[in-house]
Design an enzyme around this catalytic site. Sequence first.
Site, PDB file in Angstrom:
ATOM      1  N   SER A 112      29.765  56.950  55.397  1.00  0.00           N
ATOM      2  CA  SER A 112      30.412  58.239  55.080  1.00  0.00           C
ATOM      3  C   SER A 112      31.116  58.860  56.271  1.00  0.00           C
ATOM      4  O   SER A 112      30.889  60.030  56.611  1.00  0.00           O
ATOM      5  CB  SER A 112      29.357  59.203  54.530  1.00  0.00           C
ATOM      6  OG  SER A 112      28.630  58.567  53.512  1.00  0.00           O
ATOM      7  N   ASP A 120      31.075  57.655  50.964  1.00  0.00           N
ATOM      8  CA  ASP A 120      30.127  58.226  49.991  1.00  0.00           C
ATOM      9  C   ASP A 120      30.842  58.943  48.841  1.00  0.00           C
ATOM     10  O   ASP A 120      30.369  58.970  47.715  1.00  0.00           O
ATOM     11  CB  ASP A 120      29.128  59.185  50.672  1.00  0.00           C
ATOM     12  CG  ASP A 120      29.805  60.318  51.427  1.00  0.00           C
ATOM     13  OD1 ASP A 120      31.017  60.231  51.694  1.00  0.00           O
ATOM     14  OD2 ASP A 120      29.112  61.295  51.763  1.00  0.00           O
ATOM     15  N   ARG A 167      19.562  55.087  53.744  1.00  0.00           N
ATOM     16  CA  ARG A 167      18.892  54.526  52.562  1.00  0.00           C
ATOM     17  C   ARG A 167      19.274  53.063  52.382  1.00  0.00           C
ATOM     18  O   ARG A 167      20.440  52.690  52.566  1.00  0.00           O
ATOM     19  CB  ARG A 167      19.340  55.273  51.286  1.00  0.00           C
ATOM     20  CG  ARG A 167      18.616  56.571  51.059  1.00  0.00           C
ATOM     21  CD  ARG A 167      18.686  57.021  49.605  1.00  0.00           C
ATOM     22  NE  ARG A 167      20.002  57.000  49.038  1.00  0.00           N
ATOM     23  CZ  ARG A 167      20.249  56.982  47.722  1.00  0.00           C
ATOM     24  NH1 ARG A 167      19.253  56.968  46.863  1.00  0.00           N
ATOM     25  NH2 ARG A 167      21.475  56.978  47.253  1.00  0.00           N
TER      26      ARG A 167
END
Length: 917
Positions: A602, A656, A539
């Site tokens: 992440s 994350d 994203r």
Amino acid sequence: MFAVHLMAFYFSKLKEDQIKKVDRFLYHMRLSDDTLLDIMRRFRAEMEKGLAKDTNPTAAVKMLPTFVRAIPDGSENGEFLSLDLGGSKFRVLKVQVAEEGKRHVQMESQFYPTPNEIIRGNGTELFEYVADCLADFMKTKDLKHKKLPLGLTFSFPCRQTKLEEGVLLSWTKKFKARGVQDTDVVSRLTKAMRRHKDMDVDILALVNDTVGTMMTCAYDDPYCEVGVIIGTGTNACYMEDMSNIDLVEGDEGRMCINTEWGAFGDDGALEDIRTEFDRELDLGSLNPGKQMFEKMISGLYLGELVRLILLKMAKAGLLFGGEKSSALHTKGKIETWHVAAMEKYKEGLANTREILVDLGLEPSEADCIAVQHVCTIVSFRSANLCAAALAAILTRLRENKKVERLRTTVGVDGTLYKIHPQYPKRLHKVVRKLVPSCDVRFLLSESGSTKGAAMVTAVASRVQAQRKQIDKVLALFRLTQEQLVDVQAKMRAELEYGLKKKSHGLATVRMLPTYVCGLPDGTEKGKFLALDLGGTNFRVLLVKIRSGRRSVRMYNKIFAIPLEIMQGTGEELFDHIVQCIADFLDYMGLKGVSLPLGFTFSFPCRQTSIDKGTLIGWTKGFKATDCEGEDVVDMLREAIKRRNEFDLDIVAVVNDTVGTMMTCGYEDPNCEIGLIAGTGSNMCYMEDMRNIEMVEGDEGKMCINTEWGGFGDNGCIDDIRTRYDTEVDEGSLNPGKQRYEKMTSGMYLGEIVRQILIDLTKQGLLFRGQISERLRTRGIFETKFLSQIESDRLALLQVRTILQQLGLDSTCEDSIVVKEVCGAVSRRAAQLCGAGLAAIVEKRREDQGLEHLRITVGVDGTLYKLHPHFSRILQETVKELAPRCDVTFMLSEDGSGKGAALITAVAKRLQQAQKEN
């Protein structure tokens, strides 16, 4: 020739006149299609009443649960005994099921009489007589040395609370033994059998004859889920969804319901259908006011109905010239076999004359035609009524299954159905007319209901044995309180090792400093770019933060990361990321604008500052080369330089989990822990600087990214790992690594379930022992299927649909087992997560020297958000293991991308403050 035609004309005219005469006399007995549809609706309403807890006590149709939960699947085998008590004869059988692994049944049986003095005498004597007959049979067949399970077919209404127990509600047919009503017939028979010291028999199942019929036919045809008896008495049973049976606890699977439909109308629901002859017959019966439906249908009563009609017609001068014989006045002189004989296609009229003469009458040709037509009307009405009630059951089955067309088989037994020449044909035709949306096959039960009792016993034995094996597997996933406390203690020890300089290198829980030293205070403002890389999707976000009102607006675009990029070279991966950023800036009209950027990455990184992160190792299916041991921020800067289109100020690289904590911390200043329970599993928290030996300085706090997925990589939780966990680990991209994550995260739970299903299928406990190609495919059982299958709102039918999509042709019983397996795997995952989290909150409480700690955990991840039970079980586990911590769970609504922007904003604010100082 003319004389022959004249005779034929005379005979057809005579026949027509007699039929019209009888039709006028018995017009009440002829039921129109509309009337039958109405009776069908009434019976549906009675079924509903019988199934509901509140209305069952007053319901005429009792809808008795039988505790028969499965039909034969063909894998049954062994030797069984069976008794059948309920008709004019009593039968004992030895049944050998599936010898040499074939769907084959061998039977040896013997009939014993049921004398009136026994069936209408003392109850104890009745059961002693049955036990004596059984002993005689076992002696004759040389079975006394064997321990054998027994199924008892008991053809009377019983209330059951389990398969091997039944309290007699009332005798029907000709039985009237005293002192049996309201007692358990199984214990009565068991007591009687104890008198025979050389007999070792276990009664495993008490079965109604109707259920026995269904089970007998289901052994030959797996589509059979309805049983009907049309003999001395009449009854029906069918497989009902457990969720509709109020009288029995549990919603899973199906259970056979013994409708006891013979009592339909006992509450007056059929008064408009009953005729004067039905009323007269009822008054003269052994049980006036009871079994109204049965008295219009079954073999015990049809002959008597015909006799009453003939007597009335003779009295009215419509038959036998008004003459009556003493036999015609005598109850029971016309029996059902007489009715069947009179309706035979060719010899019917000759039979009618013979029977009437035997009754002391002198019938004319016209009398014989009229009497034959009376029999037709009485037996046709019986078939019509039976068809209407059966059509109601078939409609209910179709609606339960939520299908447009139902394919099903009805197992049928009973002397009336078997010996009457026209009955089956009439019944089938009317049923098909009433339920055109059902494709019904009628299967005659060749071996009677006694074989069915043996089949129920065989199924019960199979299910018992299978249940033991399934429970053995599921027990591996049930964690005791002691085991969870042990996991909590071991996690706590690993956290401490990770924080200490000496032991940090050996710790499985990495405890990585993130250099995030503050939470948002509400003064942050500006525009920020955020990147979020951690799964198959990437994203890019534009985040606008306004101070004062704690207002955040976000614009984002999702880009796919193809497998060849995930597992290609590092340069290809970061070039792809930069291409996505360029597309986003173009899309937002921001080309050429330099914005501060936060990068949510992440994967485990060792950080030396907030904008430097060295990748320790890939997880979650990523395998890009030349990245491990490299600074991912430098790799991103290099890729931006190669692109040479725009420049960005990379302020922070963030995990994350940290992003999740920051997002929730923006809303709730009490949020000092972040938890991810999704594709992967991880946790971060704010630790006191004095406890972090890896970073200089003792003042304030810093967020620690625990990377707890590696917990257990040193073997410390091997005692709770199963062979299925080992199988999943060995087949993964990183064998021996991330063991805790592989037991708790969404990426692996479905794969654990798949391994268990394969094992259970190999053992012959699932899917008829057939492992489909799809089930052999790694990764087929995605974790989203666990969430769907475990949903409380999902009926087993929908579970079967999900399994069919996966190429697994499951029975109802298979679906229950699959649901249990999913539940066991996800429950263990939530409990393990809860034990890990309990270790953290207890550490925070003790570190702060508090009696009670109030703290908020920010949570994100599809497993936590979408699974119907995961969040609840996790929270309950934390509460049990850390009772002195008041933990609030806050769902991160905007994902970790917003957190990266907030960290960037906080870092900018702290940088500004440092400059000013």
